[in-house]
Scaffold this motif. Structure first.
Motif, mmCIF file in Angstrom:
data_model
loop_
_atom_site.group_PDB
_atom_site.id
_atom_site.type_symbol
_atom_site.label_atom_id
_atom_site.label_comp_id
_atom_site.label_asym_id
_atom_site.label_seq_id
_atom_site.Cartn_x
_atom_site.Cartn_y
_atom_site.Cartn_z
ATOM 1 N N ARG A 39 0.789 -1.228 0.000
ATOM 2 C CA ARG A 39 0.000 0.000 0.000
ATOM 3 C C ARG A 39 0.820 1.277 0.000
ATOM 4 O O ARG A 39 0.324 2.322 -0.390
ATOM 5 N N THR A 59 4.523 7.874 1.145
ATOM 6 C CA THR A 59 3.182 8.024 0.584
ATOM 7 C C THR A 59 2.129 8.091 1.685
ATOM 8 O O THR A 59 0.953 8.273 1.394
ATOM 9 N N LYS A 68 0.403 6.252 -5.545
ATOM 10 C CA LYS A 68 0.184 4.822 -5.330
ATOM 11 C C LYS A 68 1.526 4.090 -5.263
ATOM 12 O O LYS A 68 2.549 4.600 -5.710
ATOM 13 N N THR A 70 3.094 2.063 -7.039
ATOM 14 C CA THR A 70 3.347 1.478 -8.354
ATOM 15 C C THR A 70 4.666 2.030 -8.889
ATOM 16 O O THR A 70 5.304 2.867 -8.251
#
Length: 120
Positions: A39, A59, A68, A70
């Protein structure tokens, strides 16, 4: 401790120990360490001689919650971390991948910091 771990976690811990034997941060060239979960992503700049964290980005911060975990998000976080480093007049760091493979999100964080102007 190593007996009850899953094989994947055992291999990661062995890589992390192997890396930390060689990588150490100083005031002139601090250590940039990465943590990732499913996450969130987190990056810290650490001076190992003094035992202090010089800068960090995650984050989980209020301003960065829209990023995100990613590859694209890792690139953004790396650029933000690079800008924070340049504000503190830190131009070179040692990259500590914390046992993660240098691929995907970890590579994107490093590339984002390089794009911002930080040298490894």
């Amino acid at each position: 401790m190593l007996r009850k771990m899953a094989e994947k976690d055992r291999k990661k811990l062995k890589r992390k120990i192997h890396i930390r034997k060689r990588v150490s941060g100083s005031a002139e060239r601090p250590r940039m360490t990465v943590y990732k979960s499913n996450r969130s992503l987190s990056v810290q700049i650490i001076d190992d001689d003094m035992g202090t964290t010089l800068a960090s980005a995650s984050t989980l911060e209020k301003d960065l919650r829209n990023i995100k975990a990613t590859v694209a998000g890792g690139g953004q976080l790396g650029e933000i971390m690079g800008k924070r480093l340049l504000e503190k007049n830190i131009k070179t760091v040692v990259f500590d991948r914390s046992g993660y493979l240098y691929h995907g999100v970890v590579k994107a964080i490093a590339d984002g910091a390089r794009k911002a102007g930080v040298q490894f």
